[in-house]
Design a protein around this motif. Structure first.
Motif, short mmCIF file in Angstrom:
data_model
loop_
_atom_site.label_atom_id
_atom_site.label_comp_id
_atom_site.label_asym_id
_atom_site.label_seq_id
_atom_site.Cartn_x
_atom_site.Cartn_y
_atom_site.Cartn_z
N LYS A 187 -36.95 4.06 32.35
CA LYS A 187 -36.88 3.97 30.90
C LYS A 187 -35.46 3.95 30.37
CE LYS A 187 -41.32 6.33 30.15
NZ LYS A 187 -41.99 7.51 29.53
N SER A 188 -34.55 4.70 30.99
CA SER A 188 -33.20 4.85 30.44
C SER A 188 -32.17 4.46 31.47
CB SER A 188 -32.96 6.30 29.99
OG SER A 188 -33.00 7.17 31.08
N ILE A 189 -30.97 4.17 30.98
CA ILE A 189 -29.87 3.82 31.89
C ILE A 189 -29.49 5.01 32.75
CG2 ILE A 189 -28.16 4.39 30.12
CD1 ILE A 189 -27.92 1.74 32.94
N GLY A 190 -29.67 6.23 32.19
CA GLY A 190 -29.37 7.42 32.99
C GLY A 190 -30.27 7.54 34.20
N ASP A 191 -31.52 7.10 34.08
CA ASP A 191 -32.44 7.12 35.22
C ASP A 191 -32.11 6.03 36.23
OD1 ASP A 191 -33.77 9.24 34.08
OD2 ASP A 191 -35.33 7.99 33.16
N LYS A 192 -31.43 4.99 35.79
CA LYS A 192 -31.14 3.87 36.67
C LYS A 192 -29.82 4.02 37.42
CE LYS A 192 -33.57 0.48 33.75
NZ LYS A 192 -33.45 -0.78 32.98
N CYS A 218 -23.50 0.68 30.84
CA CYS A 218 -22.94 1.92 30.28
C CYS A 218 -21.83 1.65 29.27
CB CYS A 218 -22.39 2.80 31.41
SG CYS A 218 -23.65 3.41 32.52
N ARG A 219 -21.49 0.37 29.08
CA ARG A 219 -20.46 -0.04 28.12
C ARG A 219 -19.09 0.54 28.47
NH1 ARG A 219 -23.64 0.41 22.27
NH2 ARG A 219 -25.37 -1.00 22.84
N ILE A 220 -18.82 0.64 29.76
CA ILE A 220 -17.49 1.07 30.19
C ILE A 220 -16.76 -0.05 30.92
CG2 ILE A 220 -18.09 3.51 30.36
CD1 ILE A 220 -18.53 3.15 33.33
N PHE A 278 -17.33 7.71 35.95
CA PHE A 278 -16.14 7.58 36.79
C PHE A 278 -16.49 7.02 38.16
CE2 PHE A 278 -13.83 10.65 33.98
CZ PHE A 278 -12.71 9.88 33.77
N ASN A 279 -17.62 7.45 38.70
CA ASN A 279 -18.03 6.95 40.02
C ASN A 279 -18.32 5.46 39.97
OD1 ASN A 279 -17.82 9.43 41.30
ND2 ASN A 279 -19.93 10.02 40.84
N LEU A 280 -18.89 4.99 38.88
CA LEU A 280 -19.14 3.56 38.74
C LEU A 280 -17.82 2.78 38.75
CD1 LEU A 280 -21.93 3.51 36.01
CD2 LEU A 280 -22.20 2.96 38.43
N LEU A 281 -16.85 3.23 37.98
CA LEU A 281 -15.58 2.52 37.90
C LEU A 281 -14.82 2.59 39.22
CD1 LEU A 281 -14.42 3.58 34.32
CD2 LEU A 281 -15.25 1.34 35.05
N GLY A 319 -10.58 -2.58 36.76
CA GLY A 319 -11.16 -1.30 37.13
C GLY A 319 -10.14 -0.17 37.09
N ILE A 320 -8.91 -0.45 37.55
CA ILE A 320 -7.86 0.57 37.54
C ILE A 320 -7.52 0.98 36.12
CG2 ILE A 320 -5.44 0.99 38.09
CD1 ILE A 320 -5.81 -0.81 40.54
N VAL A 321 -7.28 0.00 35.26
CA VAL A 321 -6.87 0.33 33.89
C VAL A 321 -8.01 0.95 33.10
CG1 VAL A 321 -5.05 -1.40 33.86
CG2 VAL A 321 -7.36 -2.03 33.11
N ARG A 322 -9.26 0.58 33.41
CA ARG A 322 -10.39 1.20 32.71
C ARG A 322 -10.52 2.67 33.09
NH1 ARG A 322 -11.73 0.06 28.26
NH2 ARG A 322 -13.76 1.03 28.57
#
Length: 1127
Positions: free
Chosen positions: A564-569, A600-602, A647-650, A669-672
């Protein structure tokens, strides 16, 4: 370390006693309990713990074995009944095979062929044990095809070793055969003699009668000896010398009055009279074969009924059980039987197993039909258990409540007393429900546990994790109509198995739970969302860990579609991306993790290179106006789980983009990460991004900034006190790409080892393998002895196989084959090596490894035409690597190729390559550090050899001598040998007059010294090549003397030695040719050169008054006094 202790005790709770070292604690039990609850949960609930906890345990367990074993106190481990061992047990055994000072003894039992009693049945080849033995023997080697011929060579003494490209694992196969007839006869004679004496002593003490009978059955005459012969013949015919079978048969003969002790003659008598042994017209020995199960079953059936029931119930728990648990199960059986007949009555009515039989001489009442199940409560359970111990059926230590069956055949016999069918199924269900209730809350309500967690389990036997599995096995023995309840039960069992890293059982339980959940009415994702999400997510992780990638990916896709949510995915995105990376699918992993970061819009949906550059400039500007102290103060350490997940995603984007050579994604990725760090705070991912940020500055020539960001990242890790993937990546990248330019080799090697340990302890085995390979290649180019690097190279493949890592296989194989070719283990086929088109597509890291390895070999072996092709191919394909090894060796190898090609062709393009390569190394030495000084000096000598060979030959020799001196000082025997060889070639290229005026002596000196250096390096193939080309200029006597004196071997150096390395485990141990094992204590101190060749002649030539040291046409940077100052 506490984390490793918690991990060990989570799998082996008994180790809590060893790790409890606080002598001031008032309550040791509380301390132990604290380890077994909170710390164990913390150790098992880290990121990726579900999918890698078993592998982390393997690594930690090998560390533990290394710590507690030593040369003075070796360790011996004995494992019994390995024919029943699981795949996880075999994996653990495999991880311990290379441990020093460790002996592993395993026992197996082969069943007897029923059609041929003297023949043993072979074990099935699909058993985990047989697969491990085949791997050790090298029968199914896939790692190194060139060693296949050696795999079939087996020593005659049945001691073998692995030949699959791994370090040899010596093993000895000892076949423990059964007693021969003569040995069985001696045993029977000794047994009867001992019992005769005991019986006679008791009889004399009771009757006060004196008997002159001779008790020695061997000397009582032919009649007595005939009894022993008859017993021996009968035993050997029935048992073929199996001692356990023989003991059970003797006891059965006593129960049936076939063996009777005579109170008159004080001897054992063998009574084979059919009228006394059953009256059925057949003697006891003619009644047919009696297998061991039949004999043990007869013994159990002759016991009192209550004891029979105790043994039957205990056999359905397991081989080792607690008396308190057994009492609970017996009480449950009594309370929930609902007036039904006793289990023994049900067994008797089944017509399969009888419980009848009259009373016997030992006072047993197995046929007393008036006894019922309440007889168990009439006497304490402990008394019945003690009677079982006296009967030889159970074992128990005095004062302990734990009992175990004396032999697995006894448990099997008691288990088989309950026939197949409804009776056994009902019994198993009752036992399963009882144990399940013990594992649940006191209310035992498990209808509403959709959101429950296995941490809610509590029971007096909470450390006994196997109880939950026993309950699940019994409850799964019959179909059920309550599919939801079955799904919940199997999910909890599967999650518990997963936390214990029992992946195969976990997969079975979770598969059963999934099947049951699919049968529930309605869509489980709508009706039971939390339960379904837990189940599918857990099963997908298990299937990916077991290598079932198709099944695991399908389950992951189901979660991503129905969650249902991005947190679950997000956890599923990370798990799937990690699995793709392990399969060497870095591009797919990068796409997947970028998509999750975009959700996640990051991370922007459209990433442009110039957008990345603009943000990179912004980050540079921020650090330009911010000090390190201000940055650490403005961005404190964050512990928020949602922030860490982002942070783990980036950081995953950075890692996969680095492997894919996706510059845009890497920069962005580094600058983000830096941008998010300024908002959310620092963490391990921030430190990882800062090291990558430093690598970019190092590439731009800003070495001071690179060191700044590297040190800042280490400070973040120190403050966070983290231990994980980011930490390993930080130290590995810092050591390989930044510190190698200026730091001592010991410090660089220690950082490599620390990175390796961090990755392996956390469970990031892909990162650990990368660290191990980078460390090996650094040692290779630094001139460490090849004979010590070869087993380390092979161990990398062992670890990849052990931890099921498929990523970077081709790159590591290219590196390993290059080392083996130089050492002469693999023959060099230049036609095969020059087939470069196969590397034009595919993994850029593998392409770089293949090109670099061929260029390195071509230059060292003088194949400059091949070297030219490879060099230009590398430049055309933009093959690049930010490591010190690549950045300093590529200019060296390209410059040497260009120098020799210019001598041959005179083309100016080669002179341009040589000059540019020399300038690149000069910039490195000026801006980053003097560790590459000898490589710069060698190109300088080559350039002077071209420019001044005819006018100032002695100045050129002085340049070579200075190169040799610096290379010796840094113990780089490989490049010292190369400099000597090139100096010798320079001498031979001079005019005839110079050659006759002592030139041949100088050539002999240089080539002989080159041979000594190459032999010290262990480059057997290069030694053969040099002898073939310049054998007439080599003084073999001097080389042999140097070999005997071992003067050219470098001092033993061990990669490590820093105080922060807790476990005494060496990632790379390098020792001299005269040493095979070097203790860690030897490695402390600076790395001194042990090269003590004859320098007198070199010094004499360098100080020759005729040498012109004026630099008329030299470059402005050719000042030896400045360039060689390594202070």
């Amino acid at each position: 370390m506490p984390q490793q202790k918690a991990l060990l005790t989570s799998f082996v709770p008994a180790l809590s006693v060893l790790f409890h070292t606080d002598s001031h604690s008032n309550d040791a039990d509380d301390a132990t309990a604290s380890i077994s609850t909170s710390q164990r949960q913390d150790a098992l609930q880290e990121p990726s713990s579900d999918t890698s906890s078993w592998s982390r345990f393997q690594y930690t367990f090998t560390q533990f074995l290394t710590t507690i074993s030593s040369k003075e106190c070796p360790l011996v481990m004995v494992l019994d009944d390995l024919q029943w061992a699981s795949q996880e047990t075999m994996d653990l055994m495999s991880s311990t095979l290379h441990q020093p000072h460790f002996l592993l003894i395993g026992t197996i039992r082969q069943d007897v062929n029923p059609h041929s009693p003297g023949e043993l049945l072979e074990l099935h080849p699909d058993l985990p044990l047989m697969k491990l033995l085949n791997d050790i023997q090298g029968l199914h080697s896939q790692d190194e095809t060139e060693d296949t011929a050696q795999a079939n060579k087996r020593p005659a003494n049945n001691t073998s070793g692995a030949s699959n490209g791994s370090c040899a694992v010596p093993y000895t196969n000892i076949h423990l055969s059964d007693f021969t007839r003569q040995e069985l006869h001696e045993w029977v004679t000794h047994l009867f003699l001992r019992n005769d004496k005991n019986q006679e002593s008791n009889s004399n003490s009771n009757s006060n009668s004196n008997s002159n009978s001779n008790c020695d059955v061997n000397t009582n005459g032919n009649e007595d000896n005939s009894h022993i012969e008859k017993v021996t013949d009968f035993l050997y015919k029935q048992t073929r010398g199996n001692i356990f079978h023989a003991i059970q048969l003797l006891q059965d003969m006593e129960r049936n009055n076939v063996l009777v002790y005579s109170r008159i003659s004080f001897q054992w008598e063998f009574n084979d009279d059919p009228t006394k042994s059953g009256g059925n017209g057949a003697t006891f020995s003619q009644a047919g074969p009696r297998d061991v199960i039949h004999l043990v079953t007869s013994k159990v059936k002759a016991l009192p009924r209550p004891l029979q029931k105790v043994l039957i119930i205990a056999s359905y728990i397991r081989s080792s059980f607690d008396s308190n648990l057994l009492q609970i199960v017996l009480d449950y059986e009594e309370q929930h039987n609902h007036g039904a007949r006793d289990i023994l009555d049900e067994i008797g009515s089944g017509g399969i197993v009888g419980v009848g039989g009259g009373d016997n001489d030992n006072g047993r009442s197995g046929g007393d039909s008036h006894m019922n199940s309440s007889e168990v409560a009439a006497r304490p359970l402990s008394e019945w258990l003690e009677q079982g111990v006296l009967e030889g059926l159970l074992h128990n230590s005095i004062g302990e409540t734990t009992y175990r069956f004396a032999h697995d055949r006894i448990q099997q016999a008691a288990h088989d007393l309950v026939p197949f069918g409804e009776v056994r199924t009902k019994l198993r269900l009752r036992i399963g429900r009882c144990i399940w209730d013990l594992c649940m809350k006191p209310s035992s309500h498990i209808k509403d546990i959709d959101s429950a967690d296995t941490s809610t389990l509590h029971t007096p036997f909470v450390d006994d994790a196997g109880l939950l599995f026993i309950a699940a096995e019994h409850l799964n023995c019959a179909p059920t109509k309550d599919h939801l309840l079955s799904a919940q039960q199997n999910l909890m069992a599967g999650e518990h198995a997963l936390h214990m890293a029992a992946l195969v059982p976990a997969a079975t339980y979770l598969h059963t739970a999934t099947t049951a959940l699919r049968k529930v009415r309605g869509d489980p994702w709508r009706v039971h969302y939390d339960l379904t999400l837990r189940l599918i997510r857990a099963r997908s992780g298990v299937e990916l860990s077991l290598g079932n990638f198709d099944v695991g990916q399908s389950l992951c896709n189901e979660v991503l579609e129905r969650a249902k949510s991005i947190g679950d995915k997000l956890p599923t995105y990370l798990s799937l991306a990690h699995a793709l990376g392990r399969q060497d699918e870095h591009v797919k992993a990068l796409d997947l993790i970028k998509r999750s970061a975009q959700l996640c819009r990051i991370y922007p949906k459209r990433a442009f290179f110039f957008h990345s550059i603009r943000q990179l400039i912004s980050a540079r500007s921020y650090f330009g106006r911010t000090t390190d102290e201000e940055f650490l103060r403005q961005c404190p350490i964050t512990t928020d789980p949602q922030s860490l997940l982002r942070f783990n995603l980036l950081s995953g984007i950075i890692l996969r983009a680095f492997f894919c050579k996706d510059t845009t994604a890497l920069l962005l990725g580094i600058v983000r990460v830096i941008h998010v760090t300024r908002t959310l705070g620092n963490c391990g991912a921030s430190a990882f991004a800062l090291v990558m940020f430093g690598m970019l500055h190092n590439k731009l020539g800003e070495y001071a900034n690179a060191r700044r960001y590297s040190n800042l990242a280490k400070e973040i890790i120190r403050r966070e006190n983290a231990n994980g993937q980011s930490l390993g990546g930080i130290y590995q990248l810092s050591a390989a790409c930044i510190d190698s330019y200026s730091q001592p080799p010991e410090a660089v090697a220690a950082d490599f080892q620390y990175a390796y340990k961090s990755c392996m302890s956390y469970g990031d085995f892909e990162g650990g393998i990368v660290c191990h390979n980078a460390c090996t290649m650094y040692a290779y180019t630094q001139g460490y002895p090849l004979e010590n690097l070869l087993p380390i190279v092979n161990s990398i493949f062992d670890q990849m196989k052990m931890y099921k890592i498929n990523a970077h296989t081709q790159l590591i194989r290219e590196h390993a084959n290059g080392i083996k070719r130089m050492a002469g283990v693999i023959d060099i086929n230049w036609d095969e090596l020059m087939e470069l088109k196969q590397y034009e597509q595919g993994d850029p890291l593998r392409r770089w490894g293949a090109y670099w390895g061929r260029l390195y070999l071509a230059v060292y072996f003088g194949k400059y035409d091949h070297a030219e092709i490879v060099y230009h191919t590398m430049i055309a394909n933009a093959a690049d690597n930010p490591s010190y090894t690549f950045q300093t060796t590529l200019p060296l190898l390209g410059g040497l190729m260009a120098a020799n090609q210019y001598r041959r062709t005179g083309k100016k393009k080669f002179m341009q390559i040589l000059r540019q390569s020399k300038k690149d190394l000069k910039k490195i030495c000026d801006a980053k550090g003097k560790n590459a000084m000898n490589r710069y000096l060698l190109l300088r000598a080559e350039l002077q050899s071209i420019k001044r060979s005819s006018r100032t030959p002695m100045f050129v020799l002085q340049c070579y001598n200075e190169t040799i001196k610096v290379a010796k000082k840094s113990s780089q025997v490989n490049e010292a040998g190369l400099a000597c060889e090139l100096a010798g070639e320079h001498v031979l290229s001079l005019d005839v007059d110079f050659t006759h005026d002592g030139g041949n002596d100088w050539a002999r000196h240089y080539f002989t010294q080159a041979m000594e250096f190459y032999e010290a390096w262990g480059a057997a193939a290069k030694c053969d090549d040099l002898r073939a080309r310049r054998g007439s200029y080599i003084d073999e006597n001097q080389v042999q003397d140097a070999r005997k004196r071992n003067t050219m071997a470098s001092q033993a150096v061990s990669f490590g030695g820093k105080k922060r390395l807790v476990a005494n485990y060496e990632l790379v141990t390098v020792c001299s040719r005269s040493q095979k094992v070097v203790d860690a204590s030897v490695s402390k101190g600076s790395r001194k050169s042990g090269v003590e060749s004859s320098d007198n002649q070199t010094t004499k030539m360098a100080n020759n008054p005729s040498v012109d040291v004026n630099s008329e046409e030299g470059d402005i940077d050719d000042h030896l006094s400045v360039l060689t100052d390594r202070s």
